[in-house]
Design a protein around this motif. Structure first.
Motif, PDB file in Angstrom:
ATOM      1  N   SER A 105      32.226  47.057  39.565  1.00 36.57           N
ATOM      2  CA  SER A 105      32.288  48.014  40.676  1.00 36.57           C
ATOM      3  C   SER A 105      30.904  48.560  40.994  1.00 36.57           C
ATOM      4  CB  SER A 105      33.233  49.169  40.336  1.00 36.57           C
ATOM      5  OG  SER A 105      34.552  48.719  40.152  1.00 36.57           O
ATOM      6  N   ARG A 113      28.878  45.850  42.734  1.00 29.17           N
ATOM      7  CA  ARG A 113      29.271  45.707  44.147  1.00 29.17           C
ATOM      8  C   ARG A 113      28.524  46.727  45.001  1.00 29.17           C
ATOM      9  NH1 ARG A 113      32.682  48.014  47.925  1.00 29.17           N
ATOM     10  NH2 ARG A 113      33.219  49.682  46.464  1.00 29.17           N
ATOM     11  N   VAL A 156      38.386  51.264  39.134  1.00 27.81           N
ATOM     12  CA  VAL A 156      37.944  52.660  39.102  1.00 27.81           C
ATOM     13  C   VAL A 156      39.152  53.491  38.735  1.00 27.81           C
ATOM     14  CG1 VAL A 156      36.945  54.592  40.355  1.00 27.81           C
ATOM     15  CG2 VAL A 156      36.201  52.248  40.888  1.00 27.81           C
ATOM     16  N   GLN A 205      36.997  44.723  38.887  1.00 25.18           N
ATOM     17  CA  GLN A 205      36.684  45.759  39.876  1.00 25.18           C
ATOM     18  C   GLN A 205      37.708  46.880  39.707  1.00 25.18           C
ATOM     19  OE1 GLN A 205      34.482  46.022  42.549  1.00 25.18           O
ATOM     20  NE2 GLN A 205      33.464  44.042  42.542  1.00 25.18           N
ATOM     21  N   VAL A 251      31.846  54.644  45.275  1.00 24.28           N
ATOM     22  CA  VAL A 251      32.551  53.482  44.718  1.00 24.28           C
ATOM     23  C   VAL A 251      33.845  53.200  45.459  1.00 24.28           C
ATOM     24  CG1 VAL A 251      31.538  53.758  42.429  1.00 24.28           C
ATOM     25  CG2 VAL A 251      33.727  54.852  42.926  1.00 24.28           C
ATOM     26  N   ALA A 289      34.695  53.850  35.748  1.00 27.18           N
ATOM     27  CA  ALA A 289      34.414  52.808  36.743  1.00 27.18           C
ATOM     28  C   ALA A 289      33.817  51.618  36.000  1.00 27.18           C
ATOM     29  CB  ALA A 289      33.448  53.303  37.815  1.00 27.18           C
TER      30      ALA A 289
END
Length: 313
Positions: free
Chosen positions: A136, A139, A308, A306, A56, A132
């Protein structure tokens, strides 16, 4: 006088050190705590999480290029499967044609390339623990799948427009693709679910072994089971369809809807639900003890951004 340890104290220290499991730089265990050469469920999960962190954090272009390399490797699987199938035209068991099918997957897993079906396990673990976000994860999935399909497109274009295939192997490749397209839509979904289960389970088991020979044997046996039992893998199936398209045997839209879409759906369901969530549910200590605490994302961040969350020092 020096401060050297007594022999007995040095022996005790060595014993204590040898009883502590090794740790990787990420903090994930490199040896089991109870039994050195075996990992507990929690320890396997922690190793998966360490891999997921790396994925990630990777840039989109890096994920795509790694996925592209995996797509090229899958072309090798497609090529060898068709070639071996042509070499054993009278095999009624279906056990001889897949003998070289796993080779592309060995390249991918040993070379640490990115394959979509592997990513139904590793980054999903971070999403389930809510460190996360779902965007994400998407993606990673989109980047890797785009790379996988790009590699398969290039590879099958070369196979369709050059003399790499023998006439018999080219005919076998067409037969393999048509067999998939002619399979009922929902049958493909369920066949692909079992294949997704196998591949995601392979990734879990691959994190439980510690030497290369065991990994190669594990990859070979699990991946061999996919074609030998008539199951379907999304990237190999895409290569089947692209080859049919490039040889003028089927329209792209037909191949995608009748073959690629149901296999993609089934692989994803099999990997995420039959392996990842089940394994997640049986774990308790999901992060290495050496890490600092991780803050769970807010529901809004988890769903729409997005993000993490990283360990706090």
């Amino acid at each position: 006088m020096g401060t050297d340890e007594s022999p007995n104290q040095a022996s005790i220290n060595r014993s204590e050190n040898s009883s502590r499991p090794d740790k990787a730089r990420s903090g994930a265990p490199a040896a089991g705590e109870a039994v050195g050469d075996r990992f507990s469920t929690d320890e396997i999960f922690q190793r998966v999480v360490a891999t997921a962190d790396e994925e990630v954090d990777s840039r989109t272009i890096k994920l795509y290029l790694s996925g592209l390399a995996a797509g090229f490797a899958i072309t090798l699987t497609f090529f060898l499967y068709a070639t071996t199938k042509a070499a054993f035209p009278n095999d009624t068991t279906g056990l001889l044609a897949p003998l070289l099918y796993p080779l592309g997957f060995v390249y991918i897993i040993m070379g640490r390339y990115q394959l979509y079906t592997e990513n139904t396990l590793t980054p999903v673990t971070l999403v389930l623990t809510r460190v996360a976000s779902i965007p994400s994860l998407l993606r990673v999935w989109v980047s890797v799948l785009a790379g996988n399909l790009s590699g398969a497109i290039v590879g099958t274009f070369v196979l369709a427009n050059t003399g790499v295939f023998s006439l018999a192997a080219a005919g076998a490749a067409v037969t393999i693709g048509f067999d998939g397209i002619q399979t009922p839509w929902w049958d493909l979904v369920f066949k692909a679910m079992f294949a997704g289960w196998l591949v995601a389970g392979l990734v879990w088991l691959e994190h439980a072994v510690r030497d290369s020979i065991s990994r190669v044997v594990l990859v070979y046996l699990v991946i061999y089971a996919i074609p030998a039992s008539g199951l379907y893998h999304i990237v190999v199936s895409s290569a089947d369809v692209f080859y049919l398209v490039f040889t003028g045997n089927v329209a792209l839209a037909t191949g995608l809807w009748e073959f690629v879409v149901p296999v993609l759906l089934g692989n994803t369901i099999g990997g995420v639900f039959l392996v990842t969530i089940i394994n997640y549910g049986q774990t308790q200590n999901r992060f290495p003890e050496s890490e600092g605490p991780r803050e769970r994302l807010t529901l809004s961040d988890w769903l729409f951004k997005q993000r993490v969350s990283k360990p706090r020092e």
